[in-house]
Structure formats: structure tokens, C-alpha cells
Design a protein around this motif. Structure first.
Motif, PDB file in Angstrom:
ATOM      1  N   GLN A  18       0.820  -1.280  -0.086  1.00 33.73           N
ATOM      2  CA  GLN A  18       0.446  -0.058   0.009  1.00 33.73           C
ATOM      3  C   GLN A  18       0.954   1.774  -0.043  1.00 33.73           C
ATOM      4  OE1 GLN A  18      -2.346  -0.381   3.577  1.00 33.73           O
ATOM      5  NE2 GLN A  18      -3.710  -2.747   3.094  1.00 33.73           N
ATOM      6  N   SER A  19       1.990   0.816   0.845  1.00 33.63           N
ATOM      7  CA  SER A  19       2.798   3.068   0.127  1.00 33.63           C
ATOM      8  C   SER A  19       3.334   2.498  -0.621  1.00 33.63           C
ATOM      9  CB  SER A  19       3.839   1.888   1.627  1.00 33.63           C
ATOM     10  OG  SER A  19       3.903   2.543   2.603  1.00 33.63           O
ATOM     11  N   LEU A  20       3.658   1.788  -1.109  1.00 30.40           N
ATOM     12  CA  LEU A  20       4.556   1.855  -3.105  1.00 30.40           C
ATOM     13  C   LEU A  20       3.488   2.519  -3.301  1.00 30.40           C
ATOM     14  CD1 LEU A  20       6.562  -1.530  -3.057  1.00 30.40           C
ATOM     15  CD2 LEU A  20       7.321   1.207  -3.119  1.00 30.40           C
ATOM     16  N   GLU A  21       1.970   1.700  -3.652  1.00 32.23           N
ATOM     17  CA  GLU A  21       1.069   2.226  -4.393  1.00 32.23           C
ATOM     18  C   GLU A  21       0.359   3.601  -3.434  1.00 32.23           C
ATOM     19  OE1 GLU A  21      -0.428   0.774  -7.059  1.00 32.23           O
ATOM     20  OE2 GLU A  21      -0.567  -0.936  -6.735  1.00 32.23           O
ATOM     21  N   ALA A  22       0.799   4.153  -3.130  1.00 34.45           N
ATOM     22  CA  ALA A  22       0.701   6.095  -2.366  1.00 34.45           C
ATOM     23  C   ALA A  22       2.072   6.532  -2.693  1.00 34.45           C
ATOM     24  CB  ALA A  22       0.733   6.004  -1.301  1.00 34.45           C
ATOM     25  N   ILE A  26       1.557   9.270  -5.361  1.00 37.09           N
ATOM     26  CA  ILE A  26       2.004  10.947  -5.609  1.00 37.09           C
ATOM     27  C   ILE A  26       3.051  11.358  -6.733  1.00 37.09           C
ATOM     28  CG2 ILE A  26       3.561  12.232  -4.151  1.00 37.09           C
ATOM     29  CD1 ILE A  26       2.992   9.856  -1.654  1.00 37.09           C
ATOM     30  N   ALA A  27       3.919  10.487  -6.904  1.00 41.13           N
ATOM     31  CA  ALA A  27       4.518  10.586  -8.153  1.00 41.13           C
ATOM     32  C   ALA A  27       4.024  11.113 -10.024  1.00 41.13           C
ATOM     33  CB  ALA A  27       5.580   9.592  -7.999  1.00 41.13           C
ATOM     34  N   ARG A  28       2.417  10.490  -9.501  1.00 40.05           N
ATOM     35  CA  ARG A  28       2.253  10.741 -10.745  1.00 40.05           C
ATOM     36  C   ARG A  28       1.561  12.026 -10.827  1.00 40.05           C
ATOM     37  NH1 ARG A  28      -0.964  12.315 -13.355  1.00 40.05           N
ATOM     38  NH2 ARG A  28      -2.701  11.513 -14.921  1.00 40.05           N
ATOM     39  N   HIS A  29       1.069  12.378  -9.631  1.00 33.86           N
ATOM     40  CA  HIS A  29       0.073  13.284  -8.940  1.00 33.86           C
ATOM     41  C   HIS A  29       0.754  14.470  -8.929  1.00 33.86           C
ATOM     42  CE1 HIS A  29      -3.168  10.055  -9.542  1.00 33.86           C
ATOM     43  NE2 HIS A  29      -3.533  10.955 -10.072  1.00 33.86           N
ATOM     44  N   GLY A  36       0.052  19.558  -0.779  1.00 37.27           N
ATOM     45  CA  GLY A  36      -0.717  19.824   0.148  1.00 37.27           C
ATOM     46  C   GLY A  36      -2.306  18.512  -0.252  1.00 37.27           C
ATOM     47  N   ARG A  37      -2.621  18.742  -0.887  1.00 34.53           N
ATOM     48  CA  ARG A  37      -3.907  18.016  -1.310  1.00 34.53           C
ATOM     49  C   ARG A  37      -3.478  16.651  -2.089  1.00 34.53           C
ATOM     50  NH1 ARG A  37      -5.984  16.301  -6.032  1.00 34.53           N
ATOM     51  NH2 ARG A  37      -4.591  17.356  -7.186  1.00 34.53           N
ATOM     52  N   VAL A  38      -2.688  16.497  -2.868  1.00 34.99           N
ATOM     53  CA  VAL A  38      -1.894  14.893  -3.416  1.00 34.99           C
ATOM     54  C   VAL A  38      -1.159  14.207  -1.467  1.00 34.99           C
ATOM     55  CG1 VAL A  38      -0.332  13.781  -5.058  1.00 34.99           C
ATOM     56  CG2 VAL A  38      -1.590  15.960  -5.925  1.00 34.99           C
ATOM     57  N   MET A  39      -0.964  14.686  -0.471  1.00 35.26           N
ATOM     58  CA  MET A  39      -0.078  13.832   0.073  1.00 35.26           C
ATOM     59  C   MET A  39      -0.893  13.397   1.161  1.00 35.26           C
ATOM     60  SD  MET A  39       2.849  13.298   0.362  1.00 35.26           S
ATOM     61  CE  MET A  39       2.884  12.870   1.952  1.00 35.26           C
ATOM     62  N   GLN A  40      -2.731  14.042   1.275  1.00 38.18           N
ATOM     63  CA  GLN A  40      -4.036  13.714   1.180  1.00 38.18           C
ATOM     64  C   GLN A  40      -4.385  12.690   0.822  1.00 38.18           C
ATOM     65  OE1 GLN A  40      -5.944  16.886   2.615  1.00 38.18           O
ATOM     66  NE2 GLN A  40      -7.672  15.915   4.121  1.00 38.18           N
ATOM     67  N   ALA A  41      -4.474  12.833  -0.423  1.00 36.06           N
ATOM     68  CA  ALA A  41      -5.407  11.441  -1.397  1.00 36.06           C
ATOM     69  C   ALA A  41      -4.294  10.138  -0.859  1.00 36.06           C
ATOM     70  CB  ALA A  41      -5.643  12.067  -2.407  1.00 36.06           C
ATOM     71  N   ALA A  42      -3.237  10.562  -0.437  1.00 37.38           N
ATOM     72  CA  ALA A  42      -2.695   9.403  -0.928  1.00 37.38           C
ATOM     73  C   ALA A  42      -2.337   8.576   0.482  1.00 37.38           C
ATOM     74  CB  ALA A  42      -0.663   9.309  -1.374  1.00 37.38           C
ATOM     75  N   GLY A  43      -3.446   9.056   1.353  1.00 37.57           N
ATOM     76  CA  GLY A  43      -2.979   8.534   3.174  1.00 37.57           C
ATOM     77  C   GLY A  43      -1.599   7.944   3.787  1.00 37.57           C
ATOM     78  N   ALA A  44      -2.170   7.197   4.619  1.00 32.94           N
ATOM     79  CA  ALA A  44      -1.005   7.210   5.563  1.00 32.94           C
ATOM     80  C   ALA A  44      -0.357   6.694   6.140  1.00 32.94           C
ATOM     81  CB  ALA A  44      -1.262   8.063   7.330  1.00 32.94           C
ATOM     82  N   PRO A  45       0.210   5.129   4.739  1.00 37.78           N
ATOM     83  CA  PRO A  45      -0.092   3.986   4.333  1.00 37.78           C
ATOM     84  C   PRO A  45       1.395   3.770   5.716  1.00 37.78           C
ATOM     85  CG  PRO A  45       0.389   4.379   2.587  1.00 37.78           C
ATOM     86  CD  PRO A  45      -0.375   5.450   3.326  1.00 37.78           C
ATOM     87  N   ASP A  46       2.483   4.488   5.894  1.00 33.43           N
ATOM     88  CA  ASP A  46       3.827   4.411   6.392  1.00 33.43           C
ATOM     89  C   ASP A  46       3.592   4.650   7.772  1.00 33.43           C
ATOM     90  OD1 ASP A  46       2.382   6.893   5.464  1.00 33.43           O
ATOM     91  OD2 ASP A  46       4.436   8.358   6.600  1.00 33.43           O
TER      92      ASP A  46
END
Length: 355
Positions: A18-22, A26-29, A36-46
Motif C-alpha cells: 500500500q505504501s508503494l502504491e501511495a 504521489i509521483a504521478r499526481h 498538500g492535497r496529493v499527500m492527503q489523498a495518498a493517505g498514511a500507509p507508512d
């Protein structure tokens, strides 16, 4: 495998994947105003990955290879998020974002050897549209054939002029395989950029080559030491594997995309198709190119409407100039793409390559 080790793997793999998908999201968007919005959308699987990281210790010696792969992949993913969180919390600048994202391919490189052992890892490295393809799954379930998989030729981190290579594990020499040569962006390297294409080469059946520029970036000015090096690499690969002479794709991102034009428009270029992504172009390139080479040359041009480095108007002008010069241009403009690599376009590019 002991029950305790199985439990640790079952706990660690989901948050790692899930972290790798996130990180891929992030890299794509990634677009500086929207970070900030992209980080929020990626969530916190880390956070979940960090919580299970301590379980990847004290395993029996016979499981050392699996443990090392999971540890290395997890630590690289966590390092990526650590750098991203620093920017998110206002403790660093956007340059640190690009530096942090370099950890993602290192994580994938460490994890990939486990694809043959663990179905969730194999699925991660398979295009979502092909995860239920019975024929592909049967191919991937077979033992890897000799002379396949990931290989590196003088392409250690920090080196220049070498290349990384992926040959699908189910490769058979009885048929000719398409070749994808993918050129990294400025200051990048082929070993990292390989992972922008590996999932697709594995899923759709292509030999993938990711070279590293001989200099700090591709030879866009001055002496061109990269074109002969790419020719050398193509010759090495064709000597060892059965490459389809009608399907040799040269693609690249940013400076790598621009170099697709510089070397790919030469009359002696071995490449049959070009697919520059997020690249710049000067009209003189079309005027100086060999007219016969350009006539009917298939070019798949991808650009983002939000590109802040090379404005989209450049790509639109490129399409017009190349079409006017006789090239067979396919143009894809992505409304939500900034100066990033759109990995979701790879299947379409491969489908176009197959004609």
C-alpha cells in the motif's frame, strides 16, 4: 516456513504494498501547488508499515533472503515518506520531494525477487487489467527461464553510461519480442527509471532496457556520446535475445523524451517508434531531421496540461510541426498531468507499438 514467520509476512506485506502504491500515486499526481492535497489523498500507509517494521527481525537463518528483501524494501519506502512528510510539515522545500521519491524504485528493486514466492507481490508487479488473465498467470507461475529477469550492466548508483535490463521470465526465443528503451529524465538514472516500465513489460511481454546517460543528463547540446552508446546497447541486446526488428520503441521522460527526438530523428536510428513524454522540442529539429526518416515515422507524444517545466503549448506546436513534416503522430494531452511520468499510458503505448 514457520508459523511465526508467516504471521510476520502477512502483517508486513499489505502496508508495504500500500505504501508503494501511495508513492506511485504521489509521483504521478505531483504538482507543486497541489502537493498538500496529493499527500492527503495518498493517505498514511507508512504509519501502518512503521508499526510492523519491528517484526522483520530475529527470523531463523533459512529465511534471511526474504527478511532482507522485506527490510530493505520497507526501509526505502519509509525513507521516501519521511522526506515527503518533512515537506508536508513545512520543514523542507519541494526539491526534497523529488529526492524523497528516489527511494521508491529502490524499494521496488528490493521487493521484486519475492514476486516468484508471494502472489500479492507478483500481483503488485502486474498491470491491474491483466491480473485475472489466465494465460499470463500461467506464464508467471512457471519457473523463470534462463537469461531472464532483471540484469544490470555497469549501472550501479552514481555510474554513467551503463544500462539496466528486464527480460520477462517467460521469454521464449521462438518468437520475436518488442523492445522498449526508456530514457530517464535529467539527473536521473536508468536503474531507477526501469521501474516506470517494469510492470508493463512483465504484463504485456516486452524486453525493457533502461540506460543511463553518459553525462549528467542526455547529450542535448555539444558532443553526442549518448547516441553511439544507445546503439551499442541495442546491438548487445539483439545479439542475446530475439528482438522484433519492426517494434523497437524509444521512449523517455523530460530530458529523456527530448533526447528521443535528438537521436530518434537521425537517419541511422535503429528505432522504429518514438514516444516522448513531457518533453520539449524546437521546430528546427523537424527541419534538420532526415526527411525520409520523418515520413510516416510513428510518434506517440504524451504531455500534461499542467506541465510547469515545458508548457503544453510546446507539445501542441510539436505535434503540428512533426505532422507537417510527414510523421505519423498520435498526441495524448492529459488534463491532470503535471511534469510527471504517467505510467498509466504505458499499456496504450505498447498497444500502439503492436499496431
Amino acid at each position: 516456513m514457520s508459523e511465526a514467520v508467516v504471521d510476520d509476512i502477512v502483517a508486513a506485506l499489505p502496508p508495504l504494498l500500500q505504501s508503494l502504491e501511495a508513492l506511485g500515486y504521489i509521483a504521478r499526481h505531483l504538482n507543486p501547488p497541489d502537493f498538500g492535497r496529493v499527500m492527503q489523498a495518498a493517505g498514511a500507509p507508512d504509519i501502518a508499515l512503521q508499526s510492523v517494521r519491528s517484526r522483520l527481525t530475529d527470523w531463523p537463518a533459512e529465511f534471511a533472503d526474504v527478511r532482507t528483501a522485506l527490510e530493505t524494501a520497507s526501509d526505502a519506502a519509509l525513507s521516501a515518506f519521511k522526506g515527503l512528510r518533512a515537506v508536508q510539515n513545512g520543514n523542507s522545500d519541494l526539491i526534497a520531494v523529488f529526492r524523497a521519491l528516489r527511494h521508491a524504485p529502490r524499494s521496488q528493486e528490493a521487493l521484486y525477487p519475492l514476486a516468484e514466492k508471494f502472489p500479492p507481490v507478483s500481483e503488485f508487479f502486474t498491470d491491474p487489467a491483466r491480473r485475472d488473465d489466465a494465460n499470463l498467470l500461467a506464464c508467471l507461475a512457471e519457473p523463470a527461464r534462463p537469461d531472464t529477469g532483471i540484469m544490470h550492466d555497469h549501472n550501479e548508483p552514481g555510474s554513467r553510461g551503463g544500462f539496466s535490463l528486464y527480460v520477462p521470465e517467460y521469454y521464449r526465443p521462438e518468437r520475436a519480442w518488442p523492445l522498449v528503451m526508456a530514457l530517464h529524465g535529467g539527473s536521473g538514472n536508468g536503474r531507477g527509471f526501469l521501474w516506470s516500465w517494469l510492470r508493463d513489460a512483465r504484463s504485456f511481454g516486452a524486453i525493457l532496457v533502461a540506460p543511463t546517460a553518459t553525462g549528467s543528463t542526455w547529450a542535448l547540446m555539444g558532443d553526442d556520446t549518448d547516441t553511439p552508446n544507445l546503439g551499442r546497447i541495442v546491438d548487445l541486446v539483439r545479439e542475446r535475445w530475439n528482438v522484433d526488428p519492426a517494434r523497437l520503441l524509444l521512449t523517455g521522460m523530460s530530458d529523456g523524451g527530448t533526447f528521443c527526438y535528438v537521436t530518434g530523428l537521425e537517419s541511422a536510428s535503429p528505432f522504429t517508434h518514438l514516444a516522448p513524454v513531457a518533453a520539449t522540442f524546437h521546430p528546427l529539429m523537424a527541419e534538420m531531421a532526415d526527411a525520409e526518416r520523418l515520413r510516416g515515422l510513428p510518434i506517440y507524444l504524451v504531455h500534461g496540461r499542467l506541465d510547469w517545466m515545458f508548457p503544453v503549448q510546446v507539445a501542441r506546436q510539436t505535434q503540428a510541426a512533426l505532422s507537417a513534416a510527414g510523421a505519423d503522430v498520435t498526441y495524448k494531452e492529459l488534463d491532470d498531468l503535471s511534469h510527471c511520468y504517467p505510467r498509466e499510458m504505458n499499456p496504450a503505448i505498447l498497444n500502439w507499438l503492436h499496431g
